[in-house]
Design a protein around this motif. Sequence first.
Motif, PDB file in Angstrom:
ATOM      1  N   ASP A 161      -9.071  -1.630  -1.979  1.00  0.00           N
ATOM      2  CA  ASP A 161      -9.484  -0.778  -3.094  1.00  0.00           C
ATOM      3  C   ASP A 161      -8.475   0.328  -3.348  1.00  0.00           C
ATOM      4  OD1 ASP A 161     -11.775  -2.239  -3.517  1.00  0.00           O
ATOM      5  OD2 ASP A 161     -12.984  -1.006  -2.156  1.00  0.00           O
ATOM      6  N   SER A 162      -8.527   0.840  -4.568  1.00  0.00           N
ATOM      7  CA  SER A 162      -7.672   1.940  -4.992  1.00  0.00           C
ATOM      8  C   SER A 162      -8.461   2.798  -5.973  1.00  0.00           C
ATOM      9  CB  SER A 162      -6.392   1.414  -5.652  1.00  0.00           C
ATOM     10  OG  SER A 162      -5.651   2.474  -6.231  1.00  0.00           O
ATOM     11  N   PHE A 163      -8.146   4.075  -6.025  1.00  0.00           N
ATOM     12  CA  PHE A 163      -8.793   4.962  -6.989  1.00  0.00           C
ATOM     13  C   PHE A 163      -8.354   4.579  -8.405  1.00  0.00           C
ATOM     14  CE2 PHE A 163      -9.188   7.869  -3.309  1.00  0.00           C
ATOM     15  CZ  PHE A 163     -10.545   8.124  -3.412  1.00  0.00           C
ATOM     16  N   HIS A 164      -9.334   4.472  -9.307  1.00  0.00           N
ATOM     17  CA  HIS A 164      -9.008   4.179 -10.702  1.00  0.00           C
ATOM     18  C   HIS A 164      -8.595   5.464 -11.405  1.00  0.00           C
ATOM     19  CE1 HIS A 164      -9.058   2.813 -14.779  1.00  0.00           C
ATOM     20  NE2 HIS A 164     -10.099   3.554 -15.084  1.00  0.00           N
ATOM     21  N   LYS A 284       7.977  -2.769 -11.711  1.00  0.00           N
ATOM     22  CA  LYS A 284       8.011  -1.727 -12.738  1.00  0.00           C
ATOM     23  C   LYS A 284       6.965  -0.640 -12.502  1.00  0.00           C
ATOM     24  CE  LYS A 284      11.284  -2.960 -15.638  1.00  0.00           C
ATOM     25  NZ  LYS A 284      12.428  -2.070 -15.981  1.00  0.00           N
ATOM     26  N   TYR A 285       5.755  -1.046 -12.128  1.00  0.00           N
ATOM     27  CA  TYR A 285       4.660  -0.094 -11.914  1.00  0.00           C
ATOM     28  C   TYR A 285       4.551   0.194 -10.424  1.00  0.00           C
ATOM     29  CZ  TYR A 285       3.350  -1.089 -16.727  1.00  0.00           C
ATOM     30  OH  TYR A 285       3.361  -1.232 -18.101  1.00  0.00           O
ATOM     31  N   ALA A 286       4.728   1.449 -10.081  1.00  0.00           N
ATOM     32  CA  ALA A 286       4.782   1.840  -8.673  1.00  0.00           C
ATOM     33  C   ALA A 286       3.407   1.723  -8.022  1.00  0.00           C
ATOM     34  CB  ALA A 286       5.296   3.274  -8.553  1.00  0.00           C
ATOM     35  N   VAL A 287       3.417   1.345  -6.756  1.00  0.00           N
ATOM     36  CA  VAL A 287       2.218   1.279  -5.925  1.00  0.00           C
ATOM     37  C   VAL A 287       2.561   1.923  -4.590  1.00  0.00           C
ATOM     38  CG1 VAL A 287       0.471  -0.196  -4.880  1.00  0.00           C
ATOM     39  CG2 VAL A 287       1.518  -0.863  -7.055  1.00  0.00           C
ATOM     40  N   GLN A 288       1.678   2.803  -4.123  1.00  0.00           N
ATOM     41  CA  GLN A 288       1.905   3.529  -2.883  1.00  0.00           C
ATOM     42  C   GLN A 288       0.939   3.038  -1.811  1.00  0.00           C
ATOM     43  OE1 GLN A 288       4.506   5.623  -2.961  1.00  0.00           O
ATOM     44  NE2 GLN A 288       4.718   5.252  -5.168  1.00  0.00           N
ATOM     45  N   THR A 289       1.377   3.077  -0.563  1.00  0.00           N
ATOM     46  CA  THR A 289       0.542   2.737   0.574  1.00  0.00           C
ATOM     47  C   THR A 289       0.796   3.720   1.699  1.00  0.00           C
ATOM     48  OG1 THR A 289      -0.078   0.992   2.131  1.00  0.00           O
ATOM     49  CG2 THR A 289       2.239   1.158   1.560  1.00  0.00           C
ATOM     50  N   CYS A 290      -0.176   3.863   2.571  1.00  0.00           N
ATOM     51  CA  CYS A 290      -0.007   4.735   3.727  1.00  0.00           C
ATOM     52  C   CYS A 290       0.815   4.004   4.779  1.00  0.00           C
ATOM     53  CB  CYS A 290      -1.369   5.127   4.299  1.00  0.00           C
ATOM     54  SG  CYS A 290      -1.261   6.204   5.757  1.00  0.00           S
ATOM     55  N   GLY A 291       1.729   4.725   5.419  1.00  0.00           N
ATOM     56  CA  GLY A 291       2.589   4.108   6.410  1.00  0.00           C
ATOM     57  C   GLY A 291       1.894   3.764   7.701  1.00  0.00           C
ATOM     58  N   GLN A 297      -2.763   3.201  -3.167  1.00  0.00           N
ATOM     59  CA  GLN A 297      -2.995   3.898  -4.421  1.00  0.00           C
ATOM     60  C   GLN A 297      -2.006   3.386  -5.462  1.00  0.00           C
ATOM     61  OE1 GLN A 297      -5.424   6.215  -5.511  1.00  0.00           O
ATOM     62  NE2 GLN A 297      -4.452   5.525  -7.392  1.00  0.00           N
ATOM     63  N   VAL A 298      -2.529   2.822  -6.546  1.00  0.00           N
ATOM     64  CA  VAL A 298      -1.696   2.319  -7.628  1.00  0.00           C
ATOM     65  C   VAL A 298      -1.328   3.492  -8.519  1.00  0.00           C
ATOM     66  CG1 VAL A 298      -1.527   0.693  -9.532  1.00  0.00           C
ATOM     67  CG2 VAL A 298      -2.875   0.111  -7.508  1.00  0.00           C
ATOM     68  N   GLY A 299      -0.037   3.718  -8.694  1.00  0.00           N
ATOM     69  CA  GLY A 299       0.442   4.837  -9.487  1.00  0.00           C
ATOM     70  C   GLY A 299       1.732   5.381  -8.918  1.00  0.00           C
ATOM     71  N   PRO A 300       2.355   6.323  -9.624  1.00  0.00           N
ATOM     72  CA  PRO A 300       3.637   6.856  -9.149  1.00  0.00           C
ATOM     73  C   PRO A 300       3.525   7.731  -7.911  1.00  0.00           C
ATOM     74  CG  PRO A 300       2.904   8.018 -11.118  1.00  0.00           C
ATOM     75  CD  PRO A 300       1.942   6.890 -10.919  1.00  0.00           C
ATOM     76  N   LYS A 301       2.336   8.200  -7.583  1.00  0.00           N
ATOM     77  CA  LYS A 301       2.160   9.045  -6.398  1.00  0.00           C
ATOM     78  C   LYS A 301       0.798   8.757  -5.788  1.00  0.00           C
ATOM     79  CE  LYS A 301       0.783  12.892  -9.427  1.00  0.00           C
ATOM     80  NZ  LYS A 301       1.247  12.257 -10.663  1.00  0.00           N
ATOM     81  N   GLY A 302       0.667   9.102  -4.521  1.00  0.00           N
ATOM     82  CA  GLY A 302      -0.584   8.879  -3.810  1.00  0.00           C
ATOM     83  C   GLY A 302      -1.580  10.000  -4.043  1.00  0.00           C
ATOM     84  N   HIS A 303      -2.818   9.742  -3.650  1.00  0.00           N
ATOM     85  CA  HIS A 303      -3.853  10.771  -3.810  1.00  0.00           C
ATOM     86  C   HIS A 303      -3.782  11.778  -2.669  1.00  0.00           C
ATOM     87  CE1 HIS A 303      -6.205   8.877  -0.615  1.00  0.00           C
ATOM     88  NE2 HIS A 303      -6.041   7.717  -1.224  1.00  0.00           N
ATOM     89  N   ARG A 304      -4.611  12.811  -2.751  1.00  0.00           N
ATOM     90  CA  ARG A 304      -4.619  13.893  -1.751  1.00  0.00           C
ATOM     91  C   ARG A 304      -5.927  13.927  -0.966  1.00  0.00           C
ATOM     92  NH1 ARG A 304      -2.589  16.827  -6.258  1.00  0.00           N
ATOM     93  NH2 ARG A 304      -4.560  17.966  -6.377  1.00  0.00           N
ATOM     94  N   VAL A 305      -6.585  12.795  -0.867  1.00  0.00           N
ATOM     95  CA  VAL A 305      -7.831  12.716  -0.109  1.00  0.00           C
ATOM     96  C   VAL A 305      -7.504  12.680   1.378  1.00  0.00           C
ATOM     97  CG1 VAL A 305      -9.929  11.380   0.291  1.00  0.00           C
ATOM     98  CG2 VAL A 305      -8.949  11.515  -2.008  1.00  0.00           C
TER      99      VAL A 305
END
Length: 396
Positions: A161-164, A284-291, A297-305
């Motif tokens: 899952d990812s935040f919409h 083209k569309y950035a996706v972030q993951t925790c190391g 998190q789909v997007g140019p940056k990750g969330h702050r949760v």
Amino acid sequence: MFRKEAQEFFNPYHGMMVKYCNGCFKLYSSESGFTELPRKLKKSERKPLVTNVNELKQRARLEKQQRRLVQEVTLNAPENGLLVKSLVPVAHHVLSTKAELLACARRVADSIPIYFCSLCGEVHVGGTPHMIRTCDVSGSQSTKEHTWERGKVEHLLPVVDSFHLYDRLGRAVSHDERLQVDRIPAIVELCIQAGVDIPEHPTRRREYPIYRVAGRLIDFEKRFPKDYSSGKDISAFGFWDTPLKSGGVEKNLDLLSDDIKGFAEKGMEAWENMRSGAIKLMQKYAVQTCGYCSEVQVGPKGHRVRQCQAFKHQMRDGQHAWQEATIDDVVPPVYVWHVRDHHPVVLVDALKRYYGKLPAVVELFAQAGAKVGESYNGVMREDVVVPELDEEKLVV
């Protein structure tokens, strides 16, 4: 007793084939070779970076220099908020193949049983669960044998899952908003940001690009909107009460045939198309993951949760260590032991070095009669002859 006819085995220590003939052993190289699967990382290890560290440092230095210069920087799509028009059909195709994959997997799973270990989560596809002792978690048996239970398709295709995000270029989701923002499958969120419109999950579509000035994003639509009524009644969260519409793909597949092999072949094709299409979108569309954990998190940056419980999360105040994601982070393949058609014997622990592996959904379709692609030849190890239990000690 030795067999008089020639036999071939695979020596996992030398990575070569062993041929037994006339009472002697001969070593020779295998043409296909053996591909090692990514090893399971320790809790203290970080996922390997997609981009080299030196390149990341170079990017950071260039961005720091651009912030010092007060000048307008023109951005390309999708960094400027607009869609990449050539990838919109790809996003629609990925979403349709995802639904087709699930429908085919459910239909084939009615004929081929699925098992999972209730302790460690190991998955097995086939009639009889294997006897390989790899259950090494807290609470497992001293013999490391698995505790098998009947599984479902969800064990073969786990959902990440990812935040919409209503605005993919807006601010990141804060810790206080973690219960207010919807969480949907990451592959669906990727398709939405790439151009798929889903009424249950609205998103903002810009008509004018944004610009970067001195490191800041300038959005002219916020100050001078073209349509003052657009987005007035739209809420960026709280869509879980709206039922999702589904079932169209299953009805279309019901009209094809009742042949399980046909569903397996279509499911195998949908699996490959979904992954290849998602790779094109992620370029083209950035996706972030925790190391350190599986958060995406789909997007140019990750969330702050602040919900990370992985290695040294106290030093990060529970926040995730964001890095660039891969396709295996968005669509994680669950690898299972490969059961061959000509080797129906139960997989045992003594011969596990001769067995191959496959992604669970690929193994499901393969047992139903679908042809496996050549990209899996290295992990299937079909060129390795599995010896009998009394012959295992004869292999060099």
